[in-house]
Write a protein that holds these residues in place. Structure first.
Motif, PDB file in Angstrom:
ATOM      1  N   ALA A 117      31.556 105.771 196.579  1.00 17.04           N
ATOM      2  CA  ALA A 117      31.319 104.738 197.588  1.00 17.04           C
ATOM      3  C   ALA A 117      32.535 103.823 197.693  1.00 17.04           C
ATOM      4  CB  ALA A 117      30.094 103.919 197.224  1.00 17.04           C
ATOM      5  N   ASP A 118      32.825 103.380 198.889  1.00 19.75           N
ATOM      6  CA  ASP A 118      33.957 102.492 199.128  1.00 19.75           C
ATOM      7  C   ASP A 118      33.529 101.040 198.915  1.00 19.75           C
ATOM      8  OD1 ASP A 118      36.544 101.756 199.813  1.00 19.75           O
ATOM      9  OD2 ASP A 118      36.096 101.661 201.956  1.00 19.75           O
ATOM     10  N   MET A 119      32.879 100.794 197.772  1.00 22.37           N
ATOM     11  CA  MET A 119      32.387  99.470 197.417  1.00 22.37           C
ATOM     12  C   MET A 119      32.748  99.226 195.955  1.00 22.37           C
ATOM     13  SD  MET A 119      30.903  98.575 200.282  1.00 22.37           S
ATOM     14  CE  MET A 119      29.911  97.155 199.922  1.00 22.37           C
ATOM     15  N   ASP A 120      32.511  98.002 195.466  1.00 23.06           N
ATOM     16  CA  ASP A 120      32.807  97.695 194.066  1.00 23.06           C
ATOM     17  C   ASP A 120      31.862  98.409 193.108  1.00 23.06           C
ATOM     18  OD1 ASP A 120      34.913  96.053 194.759  1.00 23.06           O
ATOM     19  OD2 ASP A 120      33.701  94.236 194.770  1.00 23.06           O
ATOM     20  N   LEU A 121      30.662  98.715 193.561  1.00 22.10           N
ATOM     21  CA  LEU A 121      29.657  99.375 192.722  1.00 22.10           C
ATOM     22  C   LEU A 121      29.335 100.752 193.279  1.00 22.10           C
ATOM     23  CD1 LEU A 121      27.165  96.414 192.385  1.00 22.10           C
ATOM     24  CD2 LEU A 121      28.737  97.229 190.639  1.00 22.10           C
ATOM     25  N   GLU A 122      28.932 101.653 192.407  1.00 29.49           N
ATOM     26  CA  GLU A 122      28.468 102.967 192.855  1.00 29.49           C
ATOM     27  C   GLU A 122      26.984 103.152 192.599  1.00 29.49           C
ATOM     28  OE1 GLU A 122      30.747 106.162 191.177  1.00 29.49           O
ATOM     29  OE2 GLU A 122      32.318 105.929 192.680  1.00 29.49           O
ATOM     30  N   ILE A 123      26.421 102.403 191.648  1.00 27.83           N
ATOM     31  CA  ILE A 123      25.013 102.543 191.297  1.00 27.83           C
ATOM     32  C   ILE A 123      24.300 101.225 191.558  1.00 27.83           C
ATOM     33  CG2 ILE A 123      23.364 103.020 189.452  1.00 27.83           C
ATOM     34  CD1 ILE A 123      25.585 104.646 188.089  1.00 27.83           C
ATOM     35  N   ILE A 124      23.283 101.254 192.412  1.00 32.04           N
ATOM     36  CA  ILE A 124      22.531 100.036 192.721  1.00 32.04           C
ATOM     37  C   ILE A 124      21.045 100.360 192.793  1.00 32.04           C
ATOM     38  CG2 ILE A 124      24.430  98.937 193.966  1.00 32.04           C
ATOM     39  CD1 ILE A 124      22.920  99.594 196.548  1.00 32.04           C
ATOM     40  N   GLY A 125      20.226  99.318 192.697  1.00 33.55           N
ATOM     41  CA  GLY A 125      18.789  99.461 192.841  1.00 33.55           C
ATOM     42  C   GLY A 125      18.385  99.340 194.293  1.00 33.55           C
ATOM     43  N   CYS A 126      17.520 100.229 194.746  1.00 39.32           N
ATOM     44  CA  CYS A 126      17.064 100.227 196.135  1.00 39.32           C
ATOM     45  C   CYS A 126      15.551 100.286 196.180  1.00 39.32           C
ATOM     46  CB  CYS A 126      17.617 101.436 196.881  1.00 39.32           C
ATOM     47  SG  CYS A 126      19.404 101.492 196.985  1.00 39.32           S
ATOM     48  N   ARG A 127      14.992  99.638 197.189  1.00 39.91           N
ATOM     49  CA  ARG A 127      13.552  99.703 197.442  1.00 39.91           C
ATOM     50  C   ARG A 127      13.242 100.939 198.270  1.00 39.91           C
ATOM     51  NH1 ARG A 127      10.672  95.064 197.809  1.00 39.91           N
ATOM     52  NH2 ARG A 127       8.959  96.550 197.810  1.00 39.91           N
ATOM     53  N   GLU A 128      11.993 101.357 198.222  1.00 41.60           N
ATOM     54  CA  GLU A 128      11.560 102.562 198.917  1.00 41.60           C
ATOM     55  C   GLU A 128      11.817 102.497 200.422  1.00 41.60           C
ATOM     56  OE1 GLU A 128       7.275 104.058 198.513  1.00 41.60           O
ATOM     57  OE2 GLU A 128       8.422 104.941 196.859  1.00 41.60           O
ATOM     58  N   HIS A 129      11.533 101.355 201.027  1.00 45.60           N
ATOM     59  CA  HIS A 129      11.687 101.234 202.480  1.00 45.60           C
ATOM     60  C   HIS A 129      13.156 101.200 202.913  1.00 45.60           C
ATOM     61  CE1 HIS A 129      11.945  97.006 201.202  1.00 45.60           C
ATOM     62  NE2 HIS A 129      12.696  96.852 202.275  1.00 45.60           N
ATOM     63  N   GLU A 130      14.068 101.069 201.959  1.00 43.59           N
ATOM     64  CA  GLU A 130      15.501 101.028 202.277  1.00 43.59           C
ATOM     65  C   GLU A 130      16.127 102.420 202.275  1.00 43.59           C
ATOM     66  OE1 GLU A 130      16.407  96.676 200.262  1.00 43.59           O
ATOM     67  OE2 GLU A 130      16.525  98.469 198.990  1.00 43.59           O
ATOM     68  N   LEU A 131      15.347 103.439 201.908  1.00 46.46           N
ATOM     69  CA  LEU A 131      15.873 104.792 201.736  1.00 46.46           C
ATOM     70  C   LEU A 131      15.188 105.801 202.637  1.00 46.46           C
ATOM     71  CD1 LEU A 131      15.895 104.794 197.827  1.00 46.46           C
ATOM     72  CD2 LEU A 131      17.884 104.527 199.329  1.00 46.46           C
ATOM     73  N   GLU A 132      15.939 106.855 202.939  1.00 45.56           N
ATOM     74  CA  GLU A 132      15.421 107.983 203.708  1.00 45.56           C
ATOM     75  C   GLU A 132      15.887 109.261 203.010  1.00 45.56           C
ATOM     76  OE1 GLU A 132      15.547 108.793 208.315  1.00 45.56           O
ATOM     77  OE2 GLU A 132      17.551 109.069 207.465  1.00 45.56           O
ATOM     78  N   SER A 133      14.997 110.227 202.883  1.00 50.82           N
ATOM     79  CA  SER A 133      15.356 111.491 202.247  1.00 50.82           C
ATOM     80  C   SER A 133      16.298 112.288 203.133  1.00 50.82           C
ATOM     81  CB  SER A 133      14.103 112.320 201.968  1.00 50.82           C
ATOM     82  OG  SER A 133      14.476 113.588 201.454  1.00 50.82           O
ATOM     83  N   MET A 134      17.276 112.909 202.507  1.00 53.89           N
ATOM     84  CA  MET A 134      18.198 113.805 203.220  1.00 53.89           C
ATOM     85  C   MET A 134      17.828 115.260 202.963  1.00 53.89           C
ATOM     86  SD  MET A 134      20.235 111.773 204.794  1.00 53.89           S
ATOM     87  CE  MET A 134      21.561 112.842 205.284  1.00 53.89           C
ATOM     88  N   GLU A 135      16.741 115.484 202.197  1.00 50.69           N
ATOM     89  CA  GLU A 135      16.309 116.831 201.835  1.00 50.69           C
ATOM     90  C   GLU A 135      14.818 116.975 202.096  1.00 50.69           C
ATOM     91  OE1 GLU A 135      18.977 117.967 198.081  1.00 50.69           O
ATOM     92  OE2 GLU A 135      17.683 116.232 197.717  1.00 50.69           O
ATOM     93  N   ASP A 136      14.472 117.618 203.192  1.00 47.37           N
ATOM     94  CA  ASP A 136      13.068 117.784 203.543  1.00 47.37           C
ATOM     95  C   ASP A 136      12.332 118.690 202.565  1.00 47.37           C
ATOM     96  OD1 ASP A 136      13.318 116.143 205.758  1.00 47.37           O
ATOM     97  OD2 ASP A 136      13.809 117.805 207.090  1.00 47.37           O
ATOM     98  N   ASP A 137      13.036 119.665 201.992  1.00 41.72           N
ATOM     99  CA  ASP A 137      12.383 120.632 201.112  1.00 41.72           C
ATOM    100  C   ASP A 137      12.624 120.345 199.636  1.00 41.72           C
ATOM    101  OD1 ASP A 137      15.083 121.178 201.178  1.00 41.72           O
ATOM    102  OD2 ASP A 137      14.846 123.341 201.351  1.00 41.72           O
ATOM    103  N   PHE A 138      12.967 119.091 199.291  1.00 40.11           N
ATOM    104  CA  PHE A 138      13.254 118.743 197.901  1.00 40.11           C
ATOM    105  C   PHE A 138      12.002 118.900 197.051  1.00 40.11           C
ATOM    106  CE2 PHE A 138      13.521 115.917 194.262  1.00 40.11           C
ATOM    107  CZ  PHE A 138      14.759 116.262 193.754  1.00 40.11           C
ATOM    108  N   LYS A 139      12.174 119.486 195.879  1.00 36.08           N
ATOM    109  CA  LYS A 139      11.064 119.645 194.949  1.00 36.08           C
ATOM    110  C   LYS A 139      11.387 118.873 193.681  1.00 36.08           C
ATOM    111  CE  LYS A 139       9.468 123.988 196.749  1.00 36.08           C
ATOM    112  NZ  LYS A 139       9.113 125.359 196.471  1.00 36.08           N
ATOM    113  N   SER A 140      10.473 118.036 193.262  1.00 34.44           N
ATOM    114  CA  SER A 140      10.654 117.265 192.035  1.00 34.44           C
ATOM    115  C   SER A 140      10.532 118.191 190.832  1.00 34.44           C
ATOM    116  CB  SER A 140       9.596 116.160 191.941  1.00 34.44           C
ATOM    117  OG  SER A 140       8.328 116.723 191.687  1.00 34.44           O
ATOM    118  N   GLU A 141      10.927 117.696 189.668  1.00 31.84           N
ATOM    119  CA  GLU A 141      10.771 118.477 188.440  1.00 31.84           C
ATOM    120  C   GLU A 141       9.305 118.806 188.200  1.00 31.84           C
ATOM    121  OE1 GLU A 141      12.673 116.691 185.073  1.00 31.84           O
ATOM    122  OE2 GLU A 141      14.616 116.621 186.063  1.00 31.84           O
ATOM    123  N   ASP A 142       8.415 117.872 188.525  1.00 27.09           N
ATOM    124  CA  ASP A 142       6.978 118.125 188.367  1.00 27.09           C
ATOM    125  C   ASP A 142       6.527 119.280 189.255  1.00 27.09           C
ATOM    126  OD1 ASP A 142       6.770 116.074 186.533  1.00 27.09           O
ATOM    127  OD2 ASP A 142       5.991 114.627 187.991  1.00 27.09           O
TER     128      ASP A 142
END
Length: 129
Positions: free
Chosen positions: A87-112
């Protein structure tokens, strides 16, 4: 340090004192470790990151990252730890809320999900013996 330098009165803060489970979060997690996600809005420091002023831009809308971990803030707010590689920012790892994110993988399968599928296949195989 002067309080004016650390606090901008125009920045709206989350009311952590009266927080109940956010109406924006699903009952079950929407995203899983390893899932590719995109930010739907700019993320600014709400005061939970101690090394930057409140209101500082942490990550830009449209940034792409991967869920690294998941936890809860004050035991009521689900927070995803997202790694935004390069990322072109000072940080690469940040905390995000659910409503702030969108999946880029429709067929993603969790480990479960993967474990359930493997167990189902194993049971089917063993029932044929």
């Amino acid at each position: 340090m002067d309080a004016k330098q650390m606090f901008d009165p125009n920045v709206k803060l989350h009311d952590s004192i009266t927080a109940s489970r956010s109406g924006r979060d699903e009952e079950e997690p929407k995203f899983f470790v390893g899932q590719k996600v995109k930010l739907l809005e700019d993320i600014v420091n709400d005061g939970t990151y101690p090394h930057a002023k409140i209101g500082t831009l942490m990550m830009q809308k449209g940034s792409i990252g991967y869920i690294k971990d998941m936890g809860e803030f004050l035991q009521v707010i689900r927070v995803y730890e997202v790694h935004f590689f390069g990322a072109d920012m000072d940080l690469e790892i940040i905390g995000c809320r659910e409503h702030e994110l969108e999946s880029m993988e429709d067929d993603f399968k969790s480990e479960d999900d993967l474990e359930r599928e493997a167990m189902k296949e194993h049971r089917e195989k063993m029932s044929k013996l």
